[in-house]
Design a protein around this motif. Structure first.
Motif, PDB file in Angstrom:
ATOM      1  N   SER A 177    -114.290 -72.343  75.704  1.00 45.33           N
ATOM      2  CA  SER A 177    -113.815 -71.206  74.471  1.00 45.33           C
ATOM      3  C   SER A 177    -113.455 -70.024  75.157  1.00 45.33           C
ATOM      4  O   SER A 177    -112.609 -69.280  74.988  1.00 45.33           O
ATOM      5  N   LEU A 178    -114.140 -69.673  76.259  1.00 40.93           N
ATOM      6  CA  LEU A 178    -114.121 -68.204  76.878  1.00 40.93           C
ATOM      7  C   LEU A 178    -112.748 -68.384  77.829  1.00 40.93           C
ATOM      8  O   LEU A 178    -111.875 -67.489  77.723  1.00 40.93           O
ATOM      9  N   ALA A 179    -112.512 -69.517  78.298  1.00 42.34           N
ATOM     10  CA  ALA A 179    -111.392 -69.582  79.189  1.00 42.34           C
ATOM     11  C   ALA A 179    -110.193 -69.787  78.419  1.00 42.34           C
ATOM     12  O   ALA A 179    -109.078 -69.069  78.478  1.00 42.34           O
ATOM     13  N   HIS A 180    -110.345 -70.417  77.117  1.00 38.50           N
ATOM     14  CA  HIS A 180    -109.370 -70.571  76.195  1.00 38.50           C
ATOM     15  C   HIS A 180    -108.801 -69.340  75.542  1.00 38.50           C
ATOM     16  O   HIS A 180    -107.735 -68.955  75.260  1.00 38.50           O
ATOM     17  N   SER A 181    -109.865 -68.537  75.235  1.00 39.02           N
ATOM     18  CA  SER A 181    -109.646 -67.357  74.615  1.00 39.02           C
ATOM     19  C   SER A 181    -108.944 -66.325  75.701  1.00 39.02           C
ATOM     20  O   SER A 181    -107.980 -65.434  75.197  1.00 39.02           O
ATOM     21  N   ARG A 182    -109.305 -66.481  76.785  1.00 40.43           N
ATOM     22  CA  ARG A 182    -108.746 -65.561  77.973  1.00 40.43           C
ATOM     23  C   ARG A 182    -107.354 -65.940  78.151  1.00 40.43           C
ATOM     24  O   ARG A 182    -106.322 -65.072  78.314  1.00 40.43           O
ATOM     25  N   LEU A 183    -106.946 -67.510  78.052  1.00 38.79           N
ATOM     26  CA  LEU A 183    -105.395 -67.791  78.271  1.00 38.79           C
ATOM     27  C   LEU A 183    -104.529 -67.286  76.904  1.00 38.79           C
ATOM     28  O   LEU A 183    -103.515 -66.917  77.180  1.00 38.79           O
ATOM     29  N   LYS A 184    -105.174 -67.346  75.896  1.00 39.87           N
ATOM     30  CA  LYS A 184    -104.613 -66.809  74.550  1.00 39.87           C
ATOM     31  C   LYS A 184    -104.062 -65.207  74.762  1.00 39.87           C
ATOM     32  O   LYS A 184    -103.008 -65.012  74.469  1.00 39.87           O
ATOM     33  N   THR A 185    -105.027 -64.709  75.087  1.00 41.69           N
ATOM     34  CA  THR A 185    -104.854 -63.229  75.477  1.00 41.69           C
ATOM     35  C   THR A 185    -103.768 -63.063  76.726  1.00 41.69           C
ATOM     36  O   THR A 185    -102.824 -62.105  76.441  1.00 41.69           O
ATOM     37  N   ILE A 186    -104.099 -63.685  77.675  1.00 40.66           N
ATOM     38  CA  ILE A 186    -102.599 -63.440  78.883  1.00 40.66           C
ATOM     39  C   ILE A 186    -101.368 -64.197  78.049  1.00 40.66           C
ATOM     40  O   ILE A 186    -100.220 -63.460  78.403  1.00 40.66           O
TER      41      ILE A 186
ATOM     42  N   ALA B 164    -100.334 -63.883  75.087  1.00 44.22           N
ATOM     43  CA  ALA B 164     -99.953 -62.971  74.152  1.00 44.22           C
ATOM     44  C   ALA B 164     -99.379 -61.630  75.226  1.00 44.22           C
ATOM     45  O   ALA B 164     -98.215 -61.198  74.608  1.00 44.22           O
ATOM     46  N   GLY B 165     -99.938 -61.420  75.958  1.00 44.00           N
ATOM     47  CA  GLY B 165     -99.118 -60.304  76.837  1.00 44.00           C
ATOM     48  C   GLY B 165     -98.068 -60.738  77.580  1.00 44.00           C
ATOM     49  O   GLY B 165     -97.087 -60.013  77.514  1.00 44.00           O
ATOM     50  N   LEU B 166     -97.767 -62.125  78.020  1.00 45.51           N
ATOM     51  CA  LEU B 166     -96.605 -62.503  78.531  1.00 45.51           C
ATOM     52  C   LEU B 166     -95.296 -62.688  77.452  1.00 45.51           C
ATOM     53  O   LEU B 166     -94.238 -62.364  77.836  1.00 45.51           O
ATOM     54  N   ARG B 167     -95.519 -62.703  76.352  1.00 39.80           N
ATOM     55  CA  ARG B 167     -94.847 -62.766  75.152  1.00 39.80           C
ATOM     56  C   ARG B 167     -94.380 -61.147  74.751  1.00 39.80           C
ATOM     57  O   ARG B 167     -93.424 -61.137  73.861  1.00 39.80           O
ATOM     58  N   ALA B 168     -94.850 -60.307  75.210  1.00 38.65           N
ATOM     59  CA  ALA B 168     -94.838 -58.766  74.931  1.00 38.65           C
ATOM     60  C   ALA B 168     -93.229 -58.516  75.626  1.00 38.65           C
ATOM     61  O   ALA B 168     -93.504 -58.063  76.600  1.00 38.65           O
ATOM     62  N   GLU B 169     -92.236 -58.561  75.000  1.00 42.58           N
ATOM     63  CA  GLU B 169     -90.941 -58.532  75.769  1.00 42.58           C
ATOM     64  C   GLU B 169     -90.686 -57.089  75.433  1.00 42.58           C
ATOM     65  O   GLU B 169     -90.863 -56.069  74.444  1.00 42.58           O
ATOM     66  N   GLY B 170     -90.350 -56.185  76.545  1.00 42.76           N
ATOM     67  CA  GLY B 170     -89.895 -54.905  76.789  1.00 42.76           C
ATOM     68  C   GLY B 170     -91.040 -54.225  77.218  1.00 42.76           C
ATOM     69  O   GLY B 170     -90.858 -52.740  77.302  1.00 42.76           O
ATOM     70  N   ASP B 171     -92.228 -54.473  76.931  1.00 47.65           N
ATOM     71  CA  ASP B 171     -93.450 -53.972  77.588  1.00 47.65           C
ATOM     72  C   ASP B 171     -93.846 -54.438  78.967  1.00 47.65           C
ATOM     73  O   ASP B 171     -94.829 -55.557  79.172  1.00 47.65           O
ATOM     74  N   ASP B 172     -93.327 -53.818  79.971  1.00 50.19           N
ATOM     75  CA  ASP B 172     -93.441 -54.274  81.151  1.00 50.19           C
ATOM     76  C   ASP B 172     -94.858 -54.188  81.857  1.00 50.19           C
ATOM     77  O   ASP B 172     -95.286 -54.875  82.739  1.00 50.19           O
ATOM     78  N   THR B 173     -95.524 -53.018  81.356  1.00 48.04           N
ATOM     79  CA  THR B 173     -96.990 -52.775  81.642  1.00 48.04           C
ATOM     80  C   THR B 173     -97.922 -54.171  81.221  1.00 48.04           C
ATOM     81  O   THR B 173     -98.626 -54.624  82.248  1.00 48.04           O
TER      82      THR B 173
ATOM     83  N   LEU C  32     -99.472 -60.982  83.839  1.00 48.23           N
ATOM     84  CA  LEU C  32     -99.330 -61.755  85.025  1.00 48.23           C
ATOM     85  C   LEU C  32    -100.125 -61.705  86.235  1.00 48.23           C
ATOM     86  O   LEU C  32    -100.775 -62.865  86.728  1.00 48.23           O
ATOM     87  N   SER C  33    -100.963 -60.537  86.332  1.00 51.90           N
ATOM     88  CA  SER C  33    -101.937 -60.240  87.178  1.00 51.90           C
ATOM     89  C   SER C  33    -103.254 -61.240  86.845  1.00 51.90           C
ATOM     90  O   SER C  33    -103.753 -62.051  87.964  1.00 51.90           O
ATOM     91  N   ASN C  34    -103.478 -61.074  85.870  1.00 51.40           N
ATOM     92  CA  ASN C  34    -104.801 -61.981  85.217  1.00 51.40           C
ATOM     93  C   ASN C  34    -104.420 -63.394  85.372  1.00 51.40           C
ATOM     94  O   ASN C  34    -105.334 -64.168  85.766  1.00 51.40           O
TER      95      ASN C  34
END
Length: 467
Positions: A192-201, A203-212, A218-220
């Motif tokens: 569950s922890l790994a899955h929740s972390r992957l879900k957060t990552i 969501a971050g990859l899908r943030a178009e226009g937000d390079d930060t 990508l780093s995580n």
């Protein structure tokens, strides 16, 4: 006279009965009181007493009877004596029969029979064979037991291996089902922890226009994949991550995002080999080839080269069609020696099982591969020999292509490497590859045969055979 004769007859009968009583009392007193009477002993002891009593009664009748007795009275007395004797014998025999078992036909004792001898043994049944004295020795029994134990252990190992495979398959199937149903988080806290972390990552990859945010995701992801195993990525959705990573690989406005995306794909192909199919399917191979053909960032080019090396192990043709062979060999001198070895190894992987429609792509790379035969690094030379040998095998049925293959000085360089004067140390497999290359080219082109004769290849072959 009649009265006297009757009196004598009664007296003799009385004496015979008293004699029988004495014989019975003698028999009973002869048996030891401490042990139970044996039926065989009683019968043997009572027989002489009965005979003696009968003899004494007859003698008394002969000595005392001086006149002819009355036939009626004599018959009566004799009948009484004989009946009393018969009763005594019947009682004795019935007592023996009641106490002595009779053997039956099946070998078991039955009632009412006296054995022939007290020491006679009952023979064993005919259908039972006596145990043989020549049985298996102790060593053979130990070997048989060891073999049986070994067979049992092998069966247990096979059963445990099959059970482990079935359990692993069932576990992965269950994980996929629970992941689709959204119930994996409740049953497995670690997953569950790994899955929740992957879900957060994700969501971050899908943030178009937000390079930060994309850089952080990508780093995580790179950090997670660098220490992950195939089992720990049971909840990783390849079809969700790979398209996003391939899209970020083309983010030319930010080279850091492209580098991290290429690194994430490389780690994913390394730790999860089954993901290579999806990586190739979504067009990552062509993106890597573009980053190598137009080098703008050396770090990105090296990372792309490492990714192609992973993909070419299982999908050589998919890496070759976008121009991968030329991409990994074009700027070979710009890389360090370690990266050059990776590039030539990738080229050797791509030359395995060449399809006919890529012949033109391969011919364009032959001059670069022939030039690699002059390098001083033995690893580079060996991989270049493997590339050229595989290319010659794919061109063997076409004399035109063989001529094109040998038109850049390949025969001269190959003959130099296999000659005794060569200073390049070649392994046995590499030496065999070069001999096979020369044989294939000579069989496909008469000009190559003349060139080899002119170079003195016969002497080289003779020296190689002589050792």
């Amino acid at each position: 006279m009649d009265t006297r004769a009757r009196t004598r007859t009664k007296g003799s009968a009385t004496e015979s009965s008293s004699a029988r009583k004495r014989s019975r009392s003698t028999t009973s007193t002869a048996t030891p009181p401490t042990s139970s009477p044996s039926p065989v002993t009683d019968s043997v002891t009572a027989a002489p007493q009965l005979v003696e009593a009968s003899t004494s009664s007859k003698r008394s009748r002969r000595t005392r009877g001086t006149s002819e007795p009355n036939p009626g009275s004599q018959n009566t007395a004799t009948g009484e004596g004989e009946s009393s004797q018969a009763k005594g014998k019947e009682s004795e025999s019935s007592r023996c029969q009641s106490s002595t078992p009779r053997p039956s036909s099946s070998g078991r004792p039955q009632r009412g029979a006296v054995p022939a001898s007290s020491t006679a043994e009952i023979p064993p049944p005919a259908n039972i064979e006596p145990p043989s004295s020549a049985g298996p020795s102790g060593a053979s029994m130990e070997r048989n037991q060891a073999n049986n134990n070994g067979g049992d252990e092998n069966e247990e190992d096979d059963e445990s291996a099959a059970f482990s495979r079935n359990l692993a398959h069932a576990s992965s199937t269950l994980h996929g089902l629970l992941r689709k149903l959204g119930a994996l988080d409740d049953l497995m806290p670690g997953a569950s922890l790994a899955h929740s972390r992957l879900k957060t990552i994700l969501a971050g990859l899908r943030a178009e226009g937000d390079d930060t945010r994309q850089l952080e995701a990508l780093s995580n992801l790179c950090e997670m994949l660098s220490i992950a195993t195939e089992e720990s990525l049971s909840t990783f959705s390849v079809d969700s991550f790979v398209p996003l990573l391939v899209g970020l690989l083309n983010a030319e406005h930010n080279p850091e995002i492209m580098l991290l995306a290429a690194r994430a794909l490389t780690h994913l192909a390394d730790v999860l080999p089954s993901s290579c199919v999806a990586i190739v399917h979504y067009g990552a191979a062509s993106c890597f080839c573009e980053r190598l053909l137009t080098i703008e960032y050396i770090d990105l080019a090296e990372q792309s080269l490492q990714a192609l090396e992973k993909l070419s192990q299982e999908h050589p043709v998919a890496c070759l069609r976008p121009g991968g062979l030329m991409a990994v060999l074009s700027y070979l001198d710009f890389f360090a020696t370690g990266v050059q070895r990776v590039a030539v190894t990738t080229a050797a992987n791509m030359c395995r099982q060449l399809p006919p429609d890529v012949a033109d792509m391969v011919v364009d790379c032959v001059p670069i591969l022939t030039n690699l035969l002059t390098y001083q690094d033995s690893k580079l030379v060996e991989q270049a020999c493997i590339c050229l040998s595989r290319i010659s095998e794919s061109f063997a049925k076409s004399p035109e292509r063989i001529s094109m293959l040998c038109s850049h000085g390949l025969i001269e360089q190959a003959a130099r490497l296999v000659s005794a004067e060569s200073t390049m140390p070649l392994s046995g497999s590499t030496y065999t590859c070069m001999i096979r290359l020369l044989a294939t080219c000579a069989a496909g082109s008469p000009d190559v045969s003349l060139t080899l004769l002119r170079l003195g290849v016969t002497k080289t072959i003779r020296d190689a055979l002589s050792g």
